[in-house]
Design a protein around this motif. Structure first.
Motif, mmCIF file in Angstrom:
data_model
loop_
_atom_site.group_PDB
_atom_site.id
_atom_site.type_symbol
_atom_site.label_atom_id
_atom_site.label_comp_id
_atom_site.label_asym_id
_atom_site.label_seq_id
_atom_site.Cartn_x
_atom_site.Cartn_y
_atom_site.Cartn_z
ATOM 1 N N LEU A 92 0.839 -1.199 0.000
ATOM 2 C CA LEU A 92 0.000 0.000 0.000
ATOM 3 C C LEU A 92 0.872 1.246 0.000
ATOM 4 C CD1 LEU A 92 -2.661 1.580 0.336
ATOM 5 C CD2 LEU A 92 -2.469 1.189 2.807
ATOM 6 N N VAL A 93 0.653 2.109 -0.989
ATOM 7 C CA VAL A 93 1.280 3.424 -1.011
ATOM 8 C C VAL A 93 0.147 4.428 -0.819
ATOM 9 C CG1 VAL A 93 2.700 5.057 -2.290
ATOM 10 C CG2 VAL A 93 3.051 2.596 -2.607
ATOM 11 N N LYS A 94 0.168 5.140 0.286
ATOM 12 C CA LYS A 94 -0.951 6.044 0.562
ATOM 13 C C LYS A 94 -0.485 7.492 0.611
ATOM 14 C CE LYS A 94 -0.965 5.475 5.630
ATOM 15 N NZ LYS A 94 -1.809 5.134 6.792
ATOM 16 N N ASP A 95 -1.465 8.378 0.550
ATOM 17 C CA ASP A 95 -1.216 9.822 0.622
ATOM 18 C C ASP A 95 -0.306 10.315 -0.502
ATOM 19 O OD1 ASP A 95 -2.802 10.046 2.924
ATOM 20 O OD2 ASP A 95 -1.100 9.580 4.231
ATOM 21 N N ILE A 96 -0.550 9.836 -1.719
ATOM 22 C CA ILE A 96 0.190 10.316 -2.884
ATOM 23 C C ILE A 96 -0.482 11.611 -3.358
ATOM 24 C CG2 ILE A 96 0.958 9.807 -5.232
ATOM 25 C CD1 ILE A 96 0.487 6.806 -4.568
ATOM 26 N N PRO A 97 0.162 12.759 -3.201
ATOM 27 C CA PRO A 97 -0.484 14.009 -3.610
ATOM 28 C C PRO A 97 -0.548 14.119 -5.130
ATOM 29 C CG PRO A 97 1.758 14.435 -2.905
ATOM 30 C CD PRO A 97 1.500 12.972 -2.643
ATOM 31 N N PHE A 98 -1.589 14.732 -5.640
ATOM 32 C CA PHE A 98 -1.689 14.950 -7.081
ATOM 33 C C PHE A 98 -2.496 16.211 -7.362
ATOM 34 C CE2 PHE A 98 -5.696 12.812 -6.292
ATOM 35 C CZ PHE A 98 -6.584 13.443 -7.159
ATOM 36 N N PHE A 99 -2.269 16.733 -8.564
ATOM 37 C CA PHE A 99 -3.038 17.863 -9.073
ATOM 38 C C PHE A 99 -3.579 17.458 -10.432
ATOM 39 C CE2 PHE A 99 0.363 19.501 -6.419
ATOM 40 C CZ PHE A 99 -0.304 20.363 -5.567
ATOM 41 N N SER A 100 -4.845 17.716 -10.651
ATOM 42 C CA SER A 100 -5.446 17.425 -11.939
ATOM 43 C C SER A 100 -6.342 18.593 -12.320
ATOM 44 C CB SER A 100 -6.239 16.116 -11.881
ATOM 45 O OG SER A 100 -6.626 15.703 -13.186
ATOM 46 N N HIS A 101 -7.079 18.443 -13.429
ATOM 47 C CA HIS A 101 -8.008 19.478 -13.871
ATOM 48 C C HIS A 101 -9.314 18.843 -14.307
ATOM 49 C CE1 HIS A 101 -4.468 22.046 -13.881
ATOM 50 N NE2 HIS A 101 -5.283 23.086 -13.976
ATOM 51 N N CYS A 102 -10.408 19.434 -13.852
ATOM 52 C CA CYS A 102 -11.737 18.966 -14.218
ATOM 53 C C CYS A 102 -11.958 19.132 -15.716
ATOM 54 C CB CYS A 102 -12.760 19.776 -13.424
ATOM 55 S SG CYS A 102 -14.442 19.680 -14.041
ATOM 56 N N GLU A 103 -12.407 18.085 -16.377
ATOM 57 C CA GLU A 103 -12.610 18.153 -17.821
ATOM 58 C C GLU A 103 -13.843 18.969 -18.203
ATOM 59 O OE1 GLU A 103 -15.055 14.084 -18.882
ATOM 60 O OE2 GLU A 103 -12.866 13.999 -18.898
ATOM 61 N N HIS A 104 -14.672 19.304 -17.234
ATOM 62 C CA HIS A 104 -15.876 20.079 -17.528
ATOM 63 C C HIS A 104 -15.629 21.588 -17.491
ATOM 64 C CE1 HIS A 104 -17.859 16.285 -15.763
ATOM 65 N NE2 HIS A 104 -17.830 16.190 -17.074
ATOM 66 N N HIS A 105 -14.786 22.035 -16.539
ATOM 67 C CA HIS A 105 -14.541 23.471 -16.406
ATOM 68 C C HIS A 105 -13.059 23.835 -16.496
ATOM 69 C CE1 HIS A 105 -18.353 22.646 -14.180
ATOM 70 N NE2 HIS A 105 -18.763 23.663 -14.916
#
Length: 213
Positions: A92-105
């Motif tokens: 288990l690898v937990k608390d992996i931070p990420f940034f993404s973008h909503c495809e709707h807005h």
């Protein structure tokens, strides 16, 4: 001197599920012109001193923010390790931070991913799991799709006994606009293999996430 903005790796990328597809990408100049158009549309003057370099900066930022379209999942997950000394318990690898973008807005999604799997003779380098999260995160996304894509890619490549993925994230489309609910968090999860067929394994994954195992 400002760095030269490079094009995305090529015109052949991967779709949301990692399958190859051809895309006709516009030129850097066309991308900058599109930013200028949006600036005028919101009522700004692209010729204003503070905005002179904004189209170039936005193009450079987009290259980084959406670099996942140029990532090869085959390259990221291509190497596995068989010398595991018989280890077959939950990884288990937990608390992996990420940034993404909503495809709707096209506004940010900020969160963390928890990824676990039960090995079947082979394991992944731990950094590979974080890279998979980034590869899919740095694309236009829905959280539901992101969760499924991470699990599916590891499941297909490693062929473990099961994969478990949980994502918790804050969506700026709910914070900055619309209902404007600051602090609301969305949780999604998906399970494959024994995590789906054996409830005790799913329960163990959840227990380890909470730090009780």
């Amino acid at each position: 001197m400002d760095a030269v903005i490079k094009n995305f790796p090529n015109d052949v990328g991967e779709d949301q599920d990692g399958e190859s597809r051809s895309v006709a990408r516009p030129s850097e100049e066309e991308a900058k012109a599109a930013v200028e158009l949006l600036l005028r549309w919101i009522g700004e003057d692209p010729a204003r001193e503070g905005l002179l370099d904004t189209p170039k900066r936005v193009a450079r930022a987009y290259q980084e923010l959406f670099s996942g379209y140029g990532d090869s999942l085959e390259e990221i997950l291509g190497r596995t390790f068989e010398e595991v000394s018989g280890y077959d318990e939950l990884v288990l690898v937990k608390d992996i931070p990420f940034f993404s973008h909503c495809e709707h807005h096209m506004v940010p999604i900020i969160g963390k991913a928890h990824v676990g799997y039960l090995p079947d003779g082979r394991v992944l380098g731990l950094s590979k799991i974080a890279r998979v999260v980034d590869a899919f995160g740095r694309r236009l996304q829905t959280q539901e799709s992101l969760t499924a894509q991470i699990a599916d890619s590891i499941d297909k490549t490693l062929k473990p006994r099961g994969v478990a993925v949980m994502i918790e994230a804050e969506h700026m489309c709910m914070v900055m606009r619309g209902v404007q609910k600051i602090g609301s968090t969305t949780l999604t999860s998906t399970f494959t293999g024994v995590f789906k067929t054996e409830p005790q394994e799913q329960a163990r994954f959840m227990s380890m996430l909470r730090g009780k195992d």
